[in-house]
Scaffold this active site. Structure first.
Site, PDB file in Angstrom:
ATOM      1  N   GLU A  90       0.846  -1.208   0.000  1.00  0.00           N
ATOM      2  CA  GLU A  90       0.000   0.000   0.000  1.00  0.00           C
ATOM      3  C   GLU A  90       0.876   1.251   0.000  1.00  0.00           C
ATOM      4  O   GLU A  90       0.597   2.234  -0.678  1.00  0.00           O
ATOM      5  CB  GLU A  90      -0.922  -0.011   1.236  1.00  0.00           C
ATOM      6  CG  GLU A  90      -1.967   1.112   1.248  1.00  0.00           C
ATOM      7  CD  GLU A  90      -1.556   2.379   1.990  1.00  0.00           C
ATOM      8  OE1 GLU A  90      -2.238   3.396   1.863  1.00  0.00           O
ATOM      9  OE2 GLU A  90      -0.517   2.353   2.690  1.00  0.00           O
ATOM     10  N   ASP A 141      -8.079   1.515   8.223  1.00  0.00           N
ATOM     11  CA  ASP A 141      -6.710   2.039   8.132  1.00  0.00           C
ATOM     12  C   ASP A 141      -6.508   3.100   9.218  1.00  0.00           C
ATOM     13  O   ASP A 141      -7.435   3.824   9.575  1.00  0.00           O
ATOM     14  CB  ASP A 141      -6.461   2.629   6.735  1.00  0.00           C
ATOM     15  CG  ASP A 141      -4.974   2.705   6.400  1.00  0.00           C
ATOM     16  OD1 ASP A 141      -4.135   2.320   7.241  1.00  0.00           O
ATOM     17  OD2 ASP A 141      -4.636   3.157   5.285  1.00  0.00           O
TER      18      ASP A 141
HETATM   19 ZN   LIG Z   1       0.798   4.585   5.712  1.00  0.00          ZN
END
Ligand SMILES: [Zn+2]
Length: 399
Positions: A196, A243
């Site tokens: 990511e 997240d």
């Molecule tokens: Zn990050």
């Protein structure tokens, strides 16, 4: 043969009708169930906890740390959740720091479907977090980003697994699986995505390596022509991305009008869990007095009407390649002052010691409850699973 075939096509049409009519099927959990959801115990301990501790290490794509964390996921599902199907989706890419060398990226995928349903007919609640850690600063751990979210998801799926088994056995035993419409074709999957983070500076090509590859692959893979869903991508009924979670007092905004209803369902659960004094990070947790102190909700946009929710695309995260292909996204990311990320974000302070463990546990309970409501598991948790005839009857009419 002709009759059997016709029969199954008829059922398929009925199922499709159900899909259209009850696409938002979602069943509330009772207070009793909310109060008795499985707790992680010591499993989020940052030094020796079974779930979280093995992820709290550097795990840059293509390094031994990354492989060790993948093995941890694999071992967890193999031993704790043997009914789940495990897959790995591999790709490689050059990065700004690898020169001509291709770096391997490995997405971890675990899924569980109703036993009678064929693969292309199942719509899946999809719980997502990235497991890679950032290349710089050296030694960066990424506890909120996103070791803790991975562990929260592990606890959530572990907590609903037995209830899922009971429910599906019950449906099979009653022989009404096919008549149950959407509910009979609802599955769940976990995506732990790799790559990511940007290796150098965030650009379209230096970021989201795993998510871009998976979205592309799944968009191009066709199910059988008779399948309800055309591709694995269209089988994602909700892409719930966690997240930057694990700091105290998070603030979660609602980013997409199309999934604001799911955001509101999650917010409703948060409110109910708070009222029931189930949130360890809350000043009201376990308080003996009848009075409760006012506490702000993490999901702060719940009261807003759907028309006030603007689709945001400014936060770049693993959902982007899926969003672009039309997948419904619920993005659960902490923006404490509505613009920036938590103070430890992308610093060496984002480590186990800076996590707020009561908050981590609360998140895991909230995600558990949401998944349980999505999978319509009320009545199938431990303690309330004894099959009295009355209960069986209630369940049947509820279907
Ligand atoms: Zn990050």
């Amino acid at each position: 043969m002709g009759i059997v075939c016709g029969h199954s096509i008829w059922h398929r049409l009925i199922s499709l009708l159900y899909l259209v009519q009850f696409a938002l099927a979602y069943q509330q959990l009772s207070e009793e169930t909310l109060q008795n959801l499985p707790r992680p115990g010591n499993d989020f301990d940052i030094r020796n906890g079974k779930l979280l501790a093995p992820i709290l290490r550097t795990r840059i794509p293509g390094t031994p740390g990354s492989t060790a964390v993948l093995n941890h996921f694999n071992d967890f599902f193999k031993t704790t959740l043997p009914d789940w199907t495990i897959d790995f989706q591999n790709s490689t890419s050059k990065t700004p720091v690898s020169g001509n060398k291709e770096v391997p990226f490995v997405n971890f995928i675990a899924s569980r479907d109703p036993p009678w349903a064929s693969k292309g007919d199942v719509g899946r609640l999809t719980l997502v977090a990235h497991y890679d850690s950032k290349y710089t600063p050296e030694g960066f751990i990424g506890a909120i980003d996103s070791a803790a979210p991975c562990a929260m998801i592990m606890h959530a799926v572990r907590s609903i697994d037995a209830a899922l088994t009971r429910k599906w056995k019950d449906m099979e035993a009653q022989g009404d699986a096919l008549d149950a419409g959407l509910d009979a074709y609802t599955g769940i999957q976990v995506l732990f995505l790799d790559g990511e983070e940007a290796f150098q500076t965030w650009t379209n090509s230096d970021s989201l390596y795993g998510a871009r590859s998976l979205a592309e692959t799944w968009g191009e893979t066709s199910h059988s022509p008779m399948a309800i869903f055309r591709t694995p991508l269209s089988s994602i009924s909700l892409f719930m991305l966690l997240d930057l979670l694990g700091s105290k007092n998070p603030l979660i905004q609602s980013y997409f009008p199309t999934t604001h209803w799911a955001y509101q369902s999650l917010a409703d659960l948060e409110g109910r869990l708070r009222k029931l004094k189930q949130f360890k990070s809350s000043p009201n947790y376990d308080s003996e007095t009848g009075q409760t102190v006012d506490e702000p909700q993490w999901l702060a946009d719940a009261e807003k009407g759907e028309h006030l929710i603007k689709a945001w695309t400014t936060i770049q995260d693993d959902h982007i390649p899926f969003l672009r292909r039309g997948v419904d996204i619920l993005h659960i990311i902490d923006t404490p002052d509505r613009t920036g990320f938590p103070p430890v974000w992308h610093t060496l302070n984002d480590d186990g010691e800076h996590l707020d463990l009561p908050t981590v546990e609360d998140w895991s309970i909230l995600v558990t409850a949401f998944a349980a409501e999505w999978m319509e598991l009320e009545g199938y948790f431990d303690g309330d699973a004894q099959d009295t005839p009355e209960k069986m009857y209630t369940r049947k009419t509820e279907l």
